[in-house]
Motif scaffolding. Structure first.
Motif: not given
Length: 381
Positions: A5-6, A8-9, A11-12, A170, A321
């Motif tokens: 999750v941290n 491979n981001t 999702h952003v 996720r 960020h």
């Protein structure tokens, strides 16, 4: 939350894509808010005591998941409860783990129960994911996939991430970020609404009524609700969730413009509360002024709406960020406040003041035991 999750981001940018779909999902979000409040706090002529944080977390969870997974799953109580359990477990657990030596943290994390919660959530998501995977294999059915967050994630994920287990983790992680922060912010706004001057509430009602009669319940309407926006932003300014935020680890020495040097290996962070109470940025900074940011709009050329970040407003972080979901969160917050203002009268118990915050290390949350009185609002001719 899982190992990727941290790292491979992906999702952003997906969350940013969801932002572009706000105009499409807004009518559904609005109706889900109406239905959720009807189910939990049905408007009545007499005053009803409502435990704020518990009810707000359920409503935010349900409404947010309308855009994340759609109906009917967004109304499934077991699925929603598991989202909240995961959020609470990870939030409290991370604070506990941070106090432990590094070598013992992997062992201690097994006692948080998050793996069981992932399994529970997988049970609910599996039918949706399997159905959509089948549609993705058939080009003729691909265009019919629901355009919610789950579909956007599946579309963007690589083969490793497009599994039931990884998609579930996720979704739970994104839910945690959305539910936790939005629920805390809206609970604080309800507390402020319960103690603010009645003239302020009437100004909010007048604005909401005027805008929605002209624009309907649309994104344009929300953009015109500048007093609603200001009320929410002022509430967050004084009651920000994280008081120490934007933590960064210096990989190499760095010197600021004033000559201050940070050696490599230093952990630095921003004191958010200090920024929000800075007299150089805010007149009478300790006082709740609901329309403070309406006045600021007239005094500056920069954006000062709820979703805008600046060095004097850090509730969503700042810079590259800053929170990618802040535009969606702001829309949900404004929809919810507008609904409450137009549907209910809200006040504290006789003689009671605004509930305070409960502190966990550097985190300030609204009092989970605090109750507010609700009753059906009747417009006086």
């Amino acid at each position: 939350m899982g190992p990727t999750v941290n790292t491979n981001t992906y999702h952003v940018p997906v969350i940013r894509a969801l932002t572009r779909k706000i105009p499409e999902v807004l009518p559904g979000l609005h109706q889900e808010i109406i239905d959720a409040y009807q189910d939990l706090i049905s408007p009545k002529d007499e005053w009803v005591n409502v435990k704020v944080l518990d009810n707000v977390m359920y409503i935010v969870n349900r409404v947010t998941n309308f855009a994340f997974v759609g109906a009917p799953l967004c109304r499934n109580k077991e699925y929603l409860k598991n989202n909240i359990d995961f959020t609470v477990s990870v939030t409290i657990g991370s604070e506990v783990l941070s106090c432990l030596p590094l070598f013992i943290r992997p062992f201690a994390s097994n006692f948080l129960g998050t793996n069981t919660m992932v399994d529970r959530s997988s049970k609910h998501l599996q039918p949706l994911i399997e159905e959509r995977l089948q549609r993705m294999d058939h080009e003729s059915e691909y265009s019919e996939m629901p355009k919610d967050l789950l579909s956007l994630l599946m579309d963007a994920a690589n083969e490793e991430e497009r599994t039931l287990h990884n998609l579930t983790r996720r979704m739970l992680s994104i839910n945690m970020a959305a539910i936790h922060t939005t629920s805390m912010a809206f609970s604080q706004a309800i507390f402020d609404l319960a103690v603010v001057d009645p003239d302020c509430v009437q100004e909010l009602r007048d604005e909401i009524k005027s805008v929605t009669e002209r624009e309907g319940w649309t994104l344009d309407a929300l953009n015109y609700m500048i007093k609603v926006d200001s009320f929410l932003k002022e509430s967050q300014r004084l009651n920000m969730l994280a008081q120490i935020l934007m933590r960064r680890f210096a990989r190499q020495p760095f010197t600021f413009s004033d000559g201050t040097t940070i050696p490599a290996g230093t952990l630095v962070a921003v004191a958010g509360h200090a920024a929000h109470l800075n007299e150089a940025s805010y007149d009478d900074p300790h006082t709740f002024q609901p329309f403070r940011f309406v006045e600021k709009r007239e005094q500056t050329s920069r954006k000062v709406d709820l979703s805008s970040t600046h060095t004097d407003f850090l509730a969503f972080g700042h810079g590259a960020h800053s929170c990618p979901g802040r535009f969606f969160a702001s829309a949900v917050l404004k929809l919810m406040l507008a609904h409450v203002v137009m549907t209910y009268d809200v006040k504290m118990q006789e003689g009671a003041g605004r509930p305070g915050n409960v502190w966990y290390a550097t985190t300030a949350i609204p009092d989970p035991k605090a109750e507010v009185l609700f009753r059906k609002h009747v417009e006086v001719e």
